[in-house]
Design a protein around this motif. Structure first.
Motif, short mmCIF file in Angstrom:
data_model
loop_
_atom_site.label_atom_id
_atom_site.label_comp_id
_atom_site.label_asym_id
_atom_site.label_seq_id
_atom_site.Cartn_x
_atom_site.Cartn_y
_atom_site.Cartn_z
N ARG A 93 7.52 -34.27 11.97
CA ARG A 93 6.47 -34.95 11.22
C ARG A 93 7.05 -35.76 10.07
NH1 ARG A 93 0.80 -31.81 11.95
NH2 ARG A 93 1.34 -30.73 13.87
N LEU A 94 8.09 -35.26 9.44
CA LEU A 94 8.75 -36.04 8.40
C LEU A 94 9.32 -37.33 8.98
CD1 LEU A 94 10.80 -33.54 6.19
CD2 LEU A 94 9.00 -35.08 5.43
N THR A 95 9.93 -37.22 10.16
CA THR A 95 10.51 -38.41 10.78
C THR A 95 9.43 -39.41 11.14
OG1 THR A 95 12.33 -37.07 11.68
CG2 THR A 95 11.97 -39.23 12.68
N THR A 96 8.30 -38.93 11.63
CA THR A 96 7.20 -39.84 11.96
C THR A 96 6.67 -40.53 10.70
OG1 THR A 96 6.59 -38.53 13.88
CG2 THR A 96 4.91 -40.02 13.00
N ALA A 97 6.56 -39.78 9.60
CA ALA A 97 6.17 -40.42 8.34
C ALA A 97 7.17 -41.52 7.97
CB ALA A 97 6.09 -39.38 7.23
N GLY A 98 8.45 -41.25 8.21
CA GLY A 98 9.47 -42.26 7.95
C GLY A 98 9.33 -43.47 8.85
N LYS A 99 8.97 -43.25 10.11
CA LYS A 99 8.80 -44.37 11.03
C LYS A 99 7.61 -45.24 10.61
CE LYS A 99 10.97 -42.05 14.96
NZ LYS A 99 10.79 -41.41 16.29
N LEU A 100 6.53 -44.61 10.19
CA LEU A 100 5.38 -45.39 9.72
C LEU A 100 5.76 -46.19 8.46
CD1 LEU A 100 2.56 -42.73 10.20
CD2 LEU A 100 2.88 -44.81 11.55
N LEU A 101 6.48 -45.55 7.54
CA LEU A 101 6.92 -46.25 6.32
C LEU A 101 7.84 -47.41 6.67
CD1 LEU A 101 7.11 -46.40 3.20
CD2 LEU A 101 8.98 -44.74 3.34
N LEU A 102 8.77 -47.18 7.59
CA LEU A 102 9.69 -48.23 8.01
C LEU A 102 8.92 -49.37 8.67
CD1 LEU A 102 12.45 -49.45 8.60
CD2 LEU A 102 12.68 -47.86 10.52
N ALA A 103 7.96 -49.04 9.54
CA ALA A 103 7.19 -50.07 10.23
C ALA A 103 6.42 -50.93 9.24
CB ALA A 103 6.24 -49.42 11.24
N GLU A 104 5.81 -50.30 8.24
CA GLU A 104 5.06 -51.06 7.25
C GLU A 104 5.97 -52.01 6.49
OE1 GLU A 104 3.08 -47.90 5.09
OE2 GLU A 104 2.38 -47.12 7.02
N ASN A 105 7.19 -51.57 6.21
CA ASN A 105 8.13 -52.45 5.50
C ASN A 105 8.65 -53.57 6.39
OD1 ASN A 105 9.18 -51.54 2.57
ND2 ASN A 105 8.42 -49.76 3.68
N VAL A 106 8.83 -53.30 7.69
CA VAL A 106 9.26 -54.35 8.61
C VAL A 106 8.19 -55.44 8.69
CG1 VAL A 106 9.80 -54.88 11.02
CG2 VAL A 106 10.82 -52.88 9.94
N VAL A 107 6.93 -55.03 8.82
CA VAL A 107 5.84 -56.01 8.88
C VAL A 107 5.79 -56.82 7.58
CG1 VAL A 107 3.33 -56.28 8.96
CG2 VAL A 107 4.48 -54.74 10.56
N ASP A 108 5.87 -56.14 6.44
CA ASP A 108 5.82 -56.82 5.15
C ASP A 108 6.96 -57.81 5.01
OD1 ASP A 108 5.01 -57.47 2.57
OD2 ASP A 108 5.95 -55.73 1.66
N ASP A 109 8.18 -57.36 5.30
CA ASP A 109 9.35 -58.22 5.13
C ASP A 109 9.33 -59.43 6.07
OD1 ASP A 109 10.34 -56.61 3.16
OD2 ASP A 109 11.94 -55.71 4.35
N CYS A 110 8.99 -59.18 7.34
CA CYS A 110 9.10 -60.24 8.34
C CYS A 110 7.89 -61.16 8.39
CB CYS A 110 9.31 -59.62 9.73
SG CYS A 110 10.87 -58.74 9.91
N TYR A 111 6.74 -60.67 8.00
CA TYR A 111 5.53 -61.48 8.08
C TYR A 111 5.10 -62.05 6.72
CZ TYR A 111 4.45 -59.98 12.90
OH TYR A 111 4.46 -59.76 14.26
#
Length: 349
Positions: A93-111
């Protein structure tokens, strides 16, 4: 009620003439006078393992170029989520929280931001990103085309696959809650982009409204699921629970403004953050505006703590949820205050 006048003037912060010199004079550590409580220390073994899993996931999905992995390491995603979720059930569950956080940052940075993002056309990109977690329903042919389209870039892939893992352990209502909070986040991105395009200088209250949408709420939405329980939808939807949730999110988002201040000033002196907006509206220097922003944070943080304590007194379940929010806020502050790869404070003390 008549509409407020729109400012057409370019945003020019009333800071010192030598902005670069101001940024060079920096310090680390916590913001003096910022109201916060200590975080539960991060277990180094957990941090290392979550980082290992996140890097393998990012590489496996080809989320971004190899050249970005230095910044990926410097962000310290594993340390962030271990600090933010001290009550997490397990590493998965910690890793999944990290994946969601990473995904949100990828969208923010790239879009939205400086890795290919732009205010121009942002709405079209964000609606496609939203559909990566909020599925499209149509004809078999168009659904097949949509599924292919969701795998065409890193932001969409990251959203799609991170949400798949979250939904595997979260309840349907917890998953739906997260989808709505991501939509709120996207609405905040669009407001900020619109202001950038029109060079609008928001009032302080308008800026804070925008930041209530463009903030960390999707991260705090998942605290109960990561900790292995559910705050029932009927309880979560109560106005007083929504209020303490918003206060926690708003406090920690102002923390981000304060710690990001010198980095943003160096990269783009016109970038909106709370000290810049206070300076423009109140005709203050940047130092006075920054210190006033600390006060605004402290007022919001105190309201969260007092109101959360009052609500918790009558309900162990609400108490657990409020404690999860508070732990996330504390852990996120600790991550900001100690991540010198990303953040330094202005020399205002």
């Amino acid at each position: 009620m008549s509409a407020p006048p729109v400012s057409a003037a370019p945003f020019t912060p009333p800071g010192p003439p030598d902005l670069a010199g101001s940024v060079r004079a920096r310090r680390g550590g916590a913001v003096p006078g910022l109201h916060h409580r200590p975080a539960v220390p991060a277990d180094p073994a957990k941090v290392e393992e979550v980082d290992r899993r996140l890097e393998a996931w990012a590489r496996g999905l080809d989320l971004f170029p190899d050249a970005w992995f230095a910044d990926f390491a410097g962000f310290q995603f594993g340390r962030a989520v271990v600090l933010q979720h001290p009550g997490a059930v397990d590493l998965e569950r910690l890793t999944t929280a990290g994946k969601l956080l990473l995904a949100e940052n990828v969208v923010d940075d790239c879009y939205c931001e400086d890795r290919g993002g732009s205010p121009r056309g942002l709405g079209g990109r964000l609606i496609m990103a939203q559909s990566a977690i909020d599925p499209f329903h149509g004809t078999p042919e168009t659904e097949a085309q949509w599924r292919d389209g969701m795998q065409t870039d890193g932001p969409r892939r990251s959203y799609h696959w991170a949400l798949q893992e979250y939904a595997a352990f979260a309840t349907p209502s917890q998953t739906d809650r997260f989808l709505h909070d991501i939509a709120r986040l996207h609405l905040g991105y669009l407001a900020e982009a619109a202001w950038a395009e029109t060079r609008y200088v928001p009032r302080v209250w308008e800026y804070l409204v925008m930041r209530q949408f463009n903030n960390f709420r999707p991260c705090l939405s998942i605290v109960d699921a990561v900790d292995g329980y559910e705050l029932p939808e009927a309880v979560y939807a109560r106005p007083e629970i929504q209020r303490i949730t918003a206060l926690a999110c708003n406090a920690t988002t102002i923390v981000n403004d304060l710690y990001s201040f010198t980095k943003e000033l160096a990269n783009d002196p016109t970038h909106l953050n709370l000290p810049q907006v206070v300076a423009a509206n109140d005709r203050r220097g940047l130092k006075a505006a920054y210190l006033r922003s600390v006060d605004i944070h402290n007022e919001i943080m105190t309201a969260f703590e007092e109101e959360a304590a009052a609500l918790s007194a009558g309900s162990p379940l609400v108490e657990r949820y409020a404690e999860g929010l508070a732990s996330w806020v504390s852990g996120n502050h600790e991550w900001h205050a100690t991540n010198t790869h990303r953040y330094h404070l202005p020399n205002y003390w």
